[in-house]
Design a protein around this motif. Sequence first.
Motif, PDB file in Angstrom:
ATOM      1  N   VAL A   1      95.508  62.665  63.432  1.00  0.00           N
ATOM      2  CA  VAL A   1      96.648  62.853  62.532  1.00  0.00           C
ATOM      3  C   VAL A   1      96.616  64.251  61.928  1.00  0.00           C
ATOM      4  CG1 VAL A   1      97.720  62.056  60.389  1.00  0.00           C
ATOM      5  CG2 VAL A   1      96.886  60.401  62.056  1.00  0.00           C
ATOM      6  N   ALA A   2      95.408  64.708  61.537  1.00  0.00           N
ATOM      7  CA  ALA A   2      95.311  66.045  60.954  1.00  0.00           C
ATOM      8  C   ALA A   2      95.710  67.095  61.986  1.00  0.00           C
ATOM      9  CB  ALA A   2      93.900  66.289  60.437  1.00  0.00           C
ATOM     10  N   ALA A   3      95.214  66.962  63.209  1.00  0.00           N
ATOM     11  CA  ALA A   3      95.476  67.967  64.232  1.00  0.00           C
ATOM     12  C   ALA A   3      96.941  67.956  64.664  1.00  0.00           C
ATOM     13  CB  ALA A   3      94.572  67.733  65.440  1.00  0.00           C
ATOM     14  N   GLU A   4      97.461  66.771  64.928  1.00  0.00           N
ATOM     15  CA  GLU A   4      98.826  66.670  65.448  1.00  0.00           C
ATOM     16  C   GLU A   4      99.865  66.891  64.361  1.00  0.00           C
ATOM     17  OE1 GLU A   4     100.378  65.234  68.654  1.00  0.00           O
ATOM     18  OE2 GLU A   4      98.727  66.552  69.202  1.00  0.00           O
ATOM     19  N   GLY A   5      99.532  66.436  63.140  1.00  0.00           N
ATOM     20  CA  GLY A   5     100.520  66.479  62.080  1.00  0.00           C
ATOM     21  C   GLY A   5     100.447  67.745  61.251  1.00  0.00           C
ATOM     22  N   GLY A   6      99.347  68.474  61.382  1.00  0.00           N
ATOM     23  CA  GLY A   6      99.208  69.704  60.602  1.00  0.00           C
ATOM     24  C   GLY A   6      99.031  69.454  59.119  1.00  0.00           C
ATOM     25  N   VAL A   7      98.260  68.439  58.771  1.00  0.00           N
ATOM     26  CA  VAL A   7      98.008  68.176  57.349  1.00  0.00           C
ATOM     27  C   VAL A   7      96.509  68.262  57.060  1.00  0.00           C
ATOM     28  CG1 VAL A   7     100.029  66.723  56.953  1.00  0.00           C
ATOM     29  CG2 VAL A   7      97.910  65.693  57.793  1.00  0.00           C
ATOM     30  N   SER A   8      96.166  68.269  55.767  1.00  0.00           N
ATOM     31  CA  SER A   8      94.766  68.350  55.369  1.00  0.00           C
ATOM     32  C   SER A   8      94.043  67.058  55.732  1.00  0.00           C
ATOM     33  CB  SER A   8      94.676  68.559  53.858  1.00  0.00           C
ATOM     34  OG  SER A   8      95.139  67.388  53.209  1.00  0.00           O
ATOM     35  N   ASP A   9      92.716  67.133  55.758  1.00  0.00           N
ATOM     36  CA  ASP A   9      91.937  65.935  56.066  1.00  0.00           C
ATOM     37  C   ASP A   9      92.204  64.837  55.043  1.00  0.00           C
ATOM     38  OD1 ASP A   9      90.920  67.221  58.175  1.00  0.00           O
ATOM     39  OD2 ASP A   9      88.949  67.653  57.289  1.00  0.00           O
ATOM     40  N   ASP A  10      92.376  65.247  53.788  1.00  0.00           N
ATOM     41  CA  ASP A  10      92.577  64.259  52.731  1.00  0.00           C
ATOM     42  C   ASP A  10      93.864  63.467  52.977  1.00  0.00           C
ATOM     43  OD1 ASP A  10      92.204  62.990  50.162  1.00  0.00           O
ATOM     44  OD2 ASP A  10      93.900  64.219  49.495  1.00  0.00           O
ATOM     45  N   ILE A  11      94.939  64.175  53.244  1.00  0.00           N
ATOM     46  CA  ILE A  11      96.213  63.498  53.523  1.00  0.00           C
ATOM     47  C   ILE A  11      96.082  62.640  54.779  1.00  0.00           C
ATOM     48  CG2 ILE A  11      98.615  63.856  54.201  1.00  0.00           C
ATOM     49  CD1 ILE A  11      98.473  64.634  51.437  1.00  0.00           C
ATOM     50  N   ALA A  12      95.430  63.186  55.797  1.00  0.00           N
ATOM     51  CA  ALA A  12      95.293  62.440  57.044  1.00  0.00           C
ATOM     52  C   ALA A  12      94.541  61.136  56.802  1.00  0.00           C
ATOM     53  CB  ALA A  12      94.565  63.286  58.092  1.00  0.00           C
ATOM     54  N   GLN A  13      93.493  61.212  55.990  1.00  0.00           N
ATOM     55  CA  GLN A  13      92.717  59.992  55.725  1.00  0.00           C
ATOM     56  C   GLN A  13      93.545  58.952  54.986  1.00  0.00           C
ATOM     57  OE1 GLN A  13      89.275  61.597  53.827  1.00  0.00           O
ATOM     58  NE2 GLN A  13      88.450  62.335  55.786  1.00  0.00           N
ATOM     59  N   LYS A  14      94.364  59.425  54.049  1.00  0.00           N
ATOM     60  CA  LYS A  14      95.211  58.478  53.329  1.00  0.00           C
ATOM     61  C   LYS A  14      96.219  57.834  54.268  1.00  0.00           C
ATOM     62  CE  LYS A  14      94.779  60.023  48.663  1.00  0.00           C
ATOM     63  NZ  LYS A  14      95.225  60.830  47.556  1.00  0.00           N
ATOM     64  N   LEU A  15      96.774  58.641  55.129  1.00  0.00           N
ATOM     65  CA  LEU A  15      97.741  58.080  56.084  1.00  0.00           C
ATOM     66  C   LEU A  15      97.080  57.025  56.964  1.00  0.00           C
ATOM     67  CD1 LEU A  15      99.659  61.330  57.092  1.00  0.00           C
ATOM     68  CD2 LEU A  15     100.630  59.321  55.959  1.00  0.00           C
ATOM     69  N   VAL A  16      95.866  57.327  57.411  1.00  0.00           N
ATOM     70  CA  VAL A  16      95.166  56.374  58.262  1.00  0.00           C
ATOM     71  C   VAL A  16      94.853  55.093  57.487  1.00  0.00           C
ATOM     72  CG1 VAL A  16      92.999  55.964  59.482  1.00  0.00           C
ATOM     73  CG2 VAL A  16      94.236  58.102  59.814  1.00  0.00           C
ATOM     74  N   LYS A  17      94.473  55.250  56.238  1.00  0.00           N
ATOM     75  CA  LYS A  17      94.218  54.079  55.385  1.00  0.00           C
ATOM     76  C   LYS A  17      95.481  53.207  55.322  1.00  0.00           C
ATOM     77  CE  LYS A  17      91.895  51.768  52.494  1.00  0.00           C
ATOM     78  NZ  LYS A  17      90.691  51.136  52.952  1.00  0.00           N
ATOM     79  N   LEU A  18      96.600  53.865  55.093  1.00  0.00           N
ATOM     80  CA  LEU A  18      97.873  53.149  55.037  1.00  0.00           C
ATOM     81  C   LEU A  18      98.145  52.450  56.374  1.00  0.00           C
ATOM     82  CD1 LEU A  18     100.571  52.561  53.554  1.00  0.00           C
ATOM     83  CD2 LEU A  18     101.462  54.660  54.592  1.00  0.00           C
ATOM     84  N   GLY A  19      97.887  53.183  57.451  1.00  0.00           N
ATOM     85  CA  GLY A  19      98.105  52.607  58.779  1.00  0.00           C
ATOM     86  C   GLY A  19      97.272  51.361  58.971  1.00  0.00           C
ATOM     87  N   GLN A  20      96.015  51.436  58.579  1.00  0.00           N
ATOM     88  CA  GLN A  20      95.148  50.270  58.775  1.00  0.00           C
ATOM     89  C   GLN A  20      95.607  49.085  57.938  1.00  0.00           C
ATOM     90  OE1 GLN A  20      91.281  51.997  57.992  1.00  0.00           O
ATOM     91  NE2 GLN A  20      90.917  52.096  60.196  1.00  0.00           N
ATOM     92  N   MET A  21      96.081  49.361  56.733  1.00  0.00           N
ATOM     93  CA  MET A  21      96.577  48.267  55.903  1.00  0.00           C
ATOM     94  C   MET A  21      97.763  47.581  56.575  1.00  0.00           C
ATOM     95  SD  MET A  21      96.438  49.790  52.110  1.00  0.00           S
ATOM     96  CE  MET A  21      94.917  50.015  51.227  1.00  0.00           C
ATOM     97  N   THR A  22      98.646  48.375  57.132  1.00  0.00           N
ATOM     98  CA  THR A  22      99.802  47.734  57.779  1.00  0.00           C
ATOM     99  C   THR A  22      99.358  46.949  59.010  1.00  0.00           C
ATOM    100  OG1 THR A  22     100.305  49.610  59.199  1.00  0.00           O
ATOM    101  CG2 THR A  22     101.355  49.589  57.046  1.00  0.00           C
TER     102      THR A  22
END
Lengths: 674, 271
Positions: free
Chosen positions: B190-211
């Motif tokens: 997510v960080a590499a493809e989306g161009g966001v910081s690791d922190d944001i990427a981790q939050k997005l992944v957390k959200l993804g896992q919850m869903t």
Amino acid sequence: MTNSAVRRLFLSEIELRVENALPGHPDTVGMQRAVQGLEPLSRAQQDLVLHWLEAAAQSSFELALHMATLAPQALERLDAEGFEIWVLNGLDMKDREDVPTAKAFFRDLDDFILRYRYNDSVATFDDVIHRTYIFLQAISGEALDIRVDERDKAWTDTQVMYLPYELAALPDAASNRKLYKVMATLLWAQTRYGTFYAEPGEDGQAVTQNALLRYGSDERALRLLAALEAVRLEAKLLRDLPGLVAEIAELRGPWPAELEPALPRLSQPDATLADTLEVLDAFLKTDVDIPAMVHAATIDPTQTMKNIRAEKRTDGKPRFGAQEIAFEPFPSDFDDGEAVGQGVAGEDMEPGDMPSSTSLGKNPVRRNDDVVMPVNPNTQLFPEPDFKYDEWDYKRGAYREEWCHLYEVPVAPGDPAYVNQVKHKYRAYIWQIRRQLEMIKGEDKMLSRQVDGEEMDIDAMIEHVIDHRNGSEPSDRLFRRRVRNERSLAVMFMVDMSGSTKGWVNNAERESLILLCEALELLNDNYAIYGFSGWGHKRCEIYPVKRFDEQYDDSVRAKIAGIEGKDFTRMGVAVRHLSKLLEEQGARHKLLITISDGYPDDFGDEYRNNYGIEDTRRALQEAHERGIRSFCVTIDRQGADYLPHLYGPARYEVVPNAYRLPMRMAEIYRHLTT
Amino acid sequence: MTKQTHITPQLMRIDEEPFYQSVDDEIEMFEAAAKAGLPVLLKGPTGCGKTRFVEHMAWKLKRPLVTVSCHDDLTTSDLIGRYLIVGDETVWVDGPLTAAVRAGAICYLDEIVEARKDTTVVIHPLADARRVLNIDKHGEQVEAPPEFMLVISYNPGYQSVLKEIKPSTRQRFVAFDFDYPTAAVEAKIVAAEGGVSDDIAQKLVKLGQMTRNLKGAGLDEGASTRLLVHAAQLIASGVKPQAACTAAVARSLSDDPDMTASLQDLVNAVF
Ligand SMILES: Nc1ncnc2c1ncn2[C@@H]1O[C@H](COP(=O)(O)OP(=O)(O)OP(=O)(O)O)[C@@H](O)[C@H]1O
Ligand SMILES: [Mg+2]
């Protein structure tokens, strides 16, 4: 007022509309009175009342007139929205009860206004449960059991989370709904982050839940404990759910000043229950007290331990949030002599035997073998069965021929009003499913290479020309024709009517079937509904609710309402019989959907345990070989471990809470068939 | 006989390395299958990197790639080819499958279950030891060169009874199981493809896992890596994280008002 469009209606105009709404109604005096009452109202109010009078007249003239007569009084105290809710409530009342009850409702305006004003700011369990449930399942990864607490407290016994029926602590409903979410999350956090268990201390001494028990019912101590844990758990949640923690902070406001000294220590992300207890003991040496906080869930160690014991959870594991926490086994002085040895798979058992542990033991009619059962009074009186089926005996690796005697037993019709109640309850949802199914239906298909049709098939034309040139015989199928998408699908719903489904499971089954039928009427899918139960292999029963050739009409509706829990769950024979019926349907795709609440079980012979599982599995296998696809929906939170084996040849889904079944069934159906 | 001219569809050549984060030994396995001339089946939920993986392998093996998205109207001619009339001539046009066979390309049939059964059978002789494609229309048999490789994919998550892969099809393929990667790996993607910081990427992944915890409990599928990448891309171009997740995740997962509201709660809880 110059504009005639907004002038008030004249008496004669009102009279005319009332007469048109209630044609031929004998109570002319009453009508006259209502008309006079409406005259002094504003035009908007007149229109409002007349609109609802017309709507209510569809239901009952008498009730409509009664409402219109009381309307001027009501409008003195209610705005338009409140008025509509008042009318709708009265009409609902008539649907559920009768006209006199509804009239009484309209008369008791004070009561309604009281509740209406109040309801404006209250959130109820029913309002939030669906959302809360989804939210917690998402953050925890587990299907949690959330129920209303009769004492209106928020607490958990680590297996079930209890929430109050309504919350009105905050000034508006939206905040109270948030409060529900926050309370529920904190309850989950209690189990997840060890409120009822702490890691062993440095000296190796385990600080167990018993530490909590020493506060007994000391209210001040428990209130402080709840507050301190709320501080600690909030800090735990901060890492993964910072947004939620901000929301909690907003709801609770600043911590009470009395808690200040505790904050630095308990806000550490690695603080444990041991820290809370030390701080608590320090507080208890002073005379500090704090007011109860709105969001802090009650911690009631005595009740929690009592429930854990009642569940005989001798593995000591909390039922949810279990991944990172474990309970110490209970010390013997905590046990009042009840047998605690529960079988666990793999211990002291024949290989492959189903454990009789509590995790499967929630079926209320599942009896222990050593309990003497009354002899089934019908044993001697069996008439010749309608059908006989073989049954698979896994121990012998062979079928027992004609072992199961199957009777077709009619379903006694239930309350005819039931279906309308359910339709009303789920009206928004029925509409939604229908829309989704409509999309399936709407998909027309273009058939190419037809002998005639509405447009030329270009590909076929080109081939025709080429074949012609090449000297081979050209085809005359040169058209494309639009046809209604033929699904050629037959579906059998096989519904568990064993005794264990009595009550809420039954209700969920009935509701699901009504939702499905209401929606399926849109599609041309051929479907049938049968219930099954029985008592021993000589009295297996099948209950036709809707046969394939029957329409979904009032008699079917009444039979759905009549579905109820009977005896046991001999599943194999039902699968065999119903797949035979399904096979007789000429459809290309055949789907058997079973809805049950647990594993196959029967009284008196060896069907219980492995035998039943193996037979059911075999029956599903036989169906599969004959081209029937099975999908099994099970309402059973804990039994999931045996399901993969049982449903081997079928696909399945576990629906953890019965109240989710109706909606889920509709979705499952859509997925399986599109 | 009329004179026949061949027209061949454009093949995709991948010169620049597509970013692919390997999860397991799938790259080595794919290379082995390619070497052995075996067809490959990729199973996995939507948006978990199947297409990206095939693109990466096409680049790595230096073979052209032909992709066909299957649907229930896809005919054999759509795959193999058809005659057209140009002026006075009949012209044979290769379909994507034929073109791929001739060129020794990788042919990727995406979502094979959507295709009609009679269409699926034309790949059978290509997917076993024969490795040939029969073009009945003009009686040609095209032998596949060793570089030709057939790859099909499908999502086993929620299968309709009306659409199943026949065992005779599926048993010709070496199967790869794809799934959403572990949190750490997915955050990297997510960080590499989306161009966001690791922190944001981790939050997005957390959200993804919850869903994904809601799969089968109101959602058919949780948020895919693709959706998380989309959300990240919105964030990278200046959208606030909550708004980005609402648009890219909450709304695209469900239409059910209760469910969307709960997903919104999750978004708000994570950010
Ligand atoms: N392992 C990975 N390495 C790099 N990018 C990935 C990876 N997995 C997923 N992605 C990202 O996710 C996006 C979606 O992946 P892709 O299109 O390959 O999914 P898919 O499995 O083919 O989905 P579908 O079944 O819907 O076609 C990619 O565009 C890429 O940004
Ligand atoms: Mg793809």
